[in-house]
Design a protein around this motif. Structure first.
Motif, short mmCIF file in Angstrom:
data_model
loop_
_atom_site.label_atom_id
_atom_site.label_comp_id
_atom_site.label_asym_id
_atom_site.label_seq_id
_atom_site.Cartn_x
_atom_site.Cartn_y
_atom_site.Cartn_z
N VAL A 3 13.77 31.07 -25.18
CA VAL A 3 12.70 30.39 -25.91
C VAL A 3 12.06 29.40 -24.97
O VAL A 3 12.76 28.56 -24.39
CB VAL A 3 13.26 29.67 -27.16
N LEU A 4 10.76 29.50 -24.78
CA LEU A 4 10.06 28.58 -23.90
C LEU A 4 9.43 27.47 -24.73
O LEU A 4 8.71 27.74 -25.69
CB LEU A 4 8.98 29.33 -23.11
N LEU A 5 9.74 26.24 -24.36
CA LEU A 5 9.21 25.08 -25.05
C LEU A 5 8.62 24.12 -24.03
O LEU A 5 9.10 24.04 -22.89
CB LEU A 5 10.33 24.34 -25.80
N SER A 6 7.62 23.39 -24.43
CA SER A 6 7.13 22.32 -23.57
C SER A 6 8.16 21.20 -23.61
O SER A 6 9.00 21.14 -24.52
CB SER A 6 5.78 21.81 -24.08
N PRO A 7 8.12 20.28 -22.66
CA PRO A 7 9.05 19.15 -22.72
C PRO A 7 8.92 18.37 -24.03
O PRO A 7 9.92 17.95 -24.61
CB PRO A 7 8.65 18.29 -21.52
N ARG A 8 7.70 18.18 -24.51
CA ARG A 8 7.47 17.48 -25.78
C ARG A 8 8.14 18.22 -26.94
O ARG A 8 8.78 17.62 -27.79
CB ARG A 8 5.97 17.33 -26.03
N LEU A 35 7.07 2.86 -16.38
CA LEU A 35 6.13 3.33 -15.37
C LEU A 35 4.88 3.94 -15.96
O LEU A 35 3.78 3.77 -15.43
CB LEU A 35 6.80 4.40 -14.48
N LEU A 36 5.05 4.66 -17.06
CA LEU A 36 3.95 5.44 -17.62
C LEU A 36 4.14 5.56 -19.13
O LEU A 36 4.83 6.46 -19.59
CB LEU A 36 3.95 6.82 -16.96
N PRO A 37 3.57 4.62 -19.89
CA PRO A 37 3.74 4.70 -21.35
C PRO A 37 3.36 6.08 -21.89
O PRO A 37 2.36 6.67 -21.48
CB PRO A 37 2.78 3.62 -21.85
N GLY A 38 4.22 6.59 -22.74
CA GLY A 38 4.04 7.93 -23.30
C GLY A 38 4.94 8.96 -22.65
O GLY A 38 5.05 10.09 -23.13
N ALA A 39 5.63 8.59 -21.57
CA ALA A 39 6.48 9.54 -20.85
C ALA A 39 7.65 10.02 -21.69
O ALA A 39 8.02 11.20 -21.65
CB ALA A 39 6.98 8.94 -19.54
N ALA A 40 8.27 9.12 -22.45
CA ALA A 40 9.41 9.52 -23.28
C ALA A 40 8.97 10.51 -24.34
O ALA A 40 9.58 11.57 -24.51
CB ALA A 40 10.08 8.31 -23.92
N ALA A 41 7.90 10.21 -25.05
CA ALA A 41 7.40 11.11 -26.10
C ALA A 41 6.92 12.43 -25.52
O ALA A 41 7.00 13.47 -26.19
CB ALA A 41 6.26 10.44 -26.87
N ALA A 42 6.45 12.41 -24.28
CA ALA A 42 6.00 13.65 -23.62
C ALA A 42 7.18 14.53 -23.23
O ALA A 42 7.00 15.68 -22.84
CB ALA A 42 5.15 13.33 -22.40
N ALA A 134 7.10 11.86 -13.69
CA ALA A 134 6.58 11.32 -14.96
C ALA A 134 5.09 11.63 -15.10
O ALA A 134 4.63 12.02 -16.17
CB ALA A 134 6.84 9.82 -15.05
N VAL A 135 4.35 11.47 -14.03
CA VAL A 135 2.92 11.77 -14.06
C VAL A 135 2.70 13.25 -14.37
O VAL A 135 1.82 13.61 -15.16
CB VAL A 135 2.24 11.37 -12.74
N ASP A 136 3.50 14.13 -13.77
CA ASP A 136 3.38 15.56 -14.05
C ASP A 136 3.57 15.86 -15.53
O ASP A 136 2.83 16.65 -16.11
CB ASP A 136 4.42 16.36 -13.26
N VAL A 137 4.56 15.23 -16.14
CA VAL A 137 4.85 15.49 -17.55
C VAL A 137 3.76 14.95 -18.46
O VAL A 137 3.35 15.61 -19.40
CB VAL A 137 6.24 14.92 -17.94
N PRO A 142 -3.23 20.43 -19.96
CA PRO A 142 -4.63 20.33 -20.42
C PRO A 142 -4.84 19.08 -21.29
O PRO A 142 -5.84 18.38 -21.14
CB PRO A 142 -4.84 21.62 -21.22
N GLU A 143 -3.88 18.78 -22.16
CA GLU A 143 -3.97 17.60 -23.02
C GLU A 143 -3.99 16.31 -22.19
O GLU A 143 -4.75 15.38 -22.47
CB GLU A 143 -2.79 17.58 -23.99
N GLY A 144 -3.13 16.24 -21.18
CA GLY A 144 -3.08 15.06 -20.32
C GLY A 144 -4.37 14.86 -19.55
O GLY A 144 -4.85 13.73 -19.41
#
Length: 162
Positions: A3-8, A35-42, A134-137, A142-144
């Motif tokens: 099963v392929l899932l995005s990190p989110r 470092l990058l707010p939103g990284a955990a949720a991503a 973190a920046v990659d995630v 496309p959303e990022g």
């Protein structure tokens, strides 16, 4: 079946971690957010875990491109432990328990130097590698790109939006 899932999606479905420990995850999420707010949720922790569990030739982690020999967990895990060791020595508590100002100050330190209590690869190198992941995630989708107001121009566009 695979099963392929995005990190989110992996984070939302609480996919079990294979390489990272619960303490590692706390550091990854707190450091990622600093470092990058939103990284955990991503899904940064799930991304790192999946990439660390993957065969090294399939890894998408920044470390792969910097001539660091695999296994890549041998780089990340001592650094994650060092984040907590250094903040315990400095503040008497792990990184994830620090307030925002103390987290920011600590990140400013590892950006430039190796703090007391640090073991393993140099802290500034870890900062560079971890921040790139973190920046990659957060922005490597496309959303990022849309959040940044930039067109997403992948060399090979994904068949579906992740």
């Amino acid at each position: 079946a695979t099963v392929l899932l995005s990190p989110r999606e992996a984070r939302a479905k609480q996919v079990p971690f294979r390489v990272l420990t619960p303490d590692d995850v706390k550091v990854v999420e707190a450091l990622g957010e600093t470092l990058l707010p939103g990284a955990a949720a991503a899904g940064l922790a799930h991304y790192l875990d999946q990439q660390l569990a993957a065969p090294p030739p399939d890894s998408l982690l920044m470390i792969r491109y910097l001539d660091v020999p695999p296994p890549y967990a041998a780089f990340y895990k001592p650094c994650l432990a060092s984040v907590d060791a250094a903040t315990r020595k400095l503040h008497g508590k792990p990184f994830h328990e620090l307030d925002a100002a103390a987290r920011d100050a600590f990140v400013g330190t590892i950006h430039k130097s190796v703090p007391d209590g640090w073991q393993g690869p140099p802290a500034p190198f870890f900062y560079f590698v971890f921040r790139a992941d973190a920046v990659d995630v957060v922005y490597g989708t496309p959303e990022g790109h849309e959040k940044l107001g930039l067109p997403y121009m992948a060399h090979i566009a994904p068949p579906t939006n992740w």
